[in-house]
Design an enzyme around this catalytic site. Sequence first.
Site: not given
Ligand code: 13P
Length: 251
Positions: A9, A11, A95, A97, A167, A173, A213
């Site tokens: 992803n 983002k 997601h 976010e 997740e 992150g 992560s």
């Molecule tokens: P990270 O791997 O940067 O922690 O992000 C995970 C994520 O949100 C994938 O959708």
Amino acid sequence: MRRPVIAGNWKMHKEFSEVVSYATRFAKAISDVRDSDIIICPPFIYLRTLVEAFKDTPVSVGAQMMYWEDKGAYTGEISGPMLKSTGVEYVIIGHSERRQYFGETDDTVNLRIKAALRNHIIPILCVGETLEQRENSETFDVIDRQLLQGLDSLEAASAESIIVAYEPVWAIGTGKTATPEIAQEVHERIRHVLSSMFGSHTAEEIRILYGGSVKPDNVDELMRQKDIDGALVGGASLDPESFERIVRYKE
Ligand code: 13P
């Protein structure tokens, strides 16, 4: 046997000039990989470029979002038929976010999941608890609700094709990965809830990914867990070499 899925992803990262060079390098690096589904989910405006760049390679392309109506006066939105006609095969839905910053709810997740399936796009449904919810021992309640409402009134036959991604919000992150044991415990719970909704046969078919992560140095141990069928990778998917190492995880 569930076929593993490794999804990246991106983002809101990368500019246009980086996208094609990434695709060329990555496609060459993983051209021999046959035993996993590999997916990259870039921002909308790079979807078509990547569909073309990954043609005849093992890599599929996914979107990070979609609207639930097929067409209409919805300025700024992107629909299922649009994605499908561009060659997109997967879409991330719900997601954290989107839930945190853009008002996504379990009800709108449910509308999007149904729209994706109606348009023959495989949804990757994201679920996961915040740190506060984990500390209050609410993890299973949150996961149960997100699955029950997000996948409400789906037929078992269409549920079979969906992908679920666990997740934990506190691991995204932050560099804090859930331990393989924590992840496995929640994945097992997810499969249990899916089994109560769609029956054990369907629940055994649904791929459940871990995200938060995931890096080259922790993917192997995560992938050894019984109910972890793949990874949804943010930061480490932005670099073709580290994403290649994740795709080539060792069980
Ligand atoms: P990270 O791997 O940067 O922690 O992000 C995970 C994520 O949100 C994938 O959708």
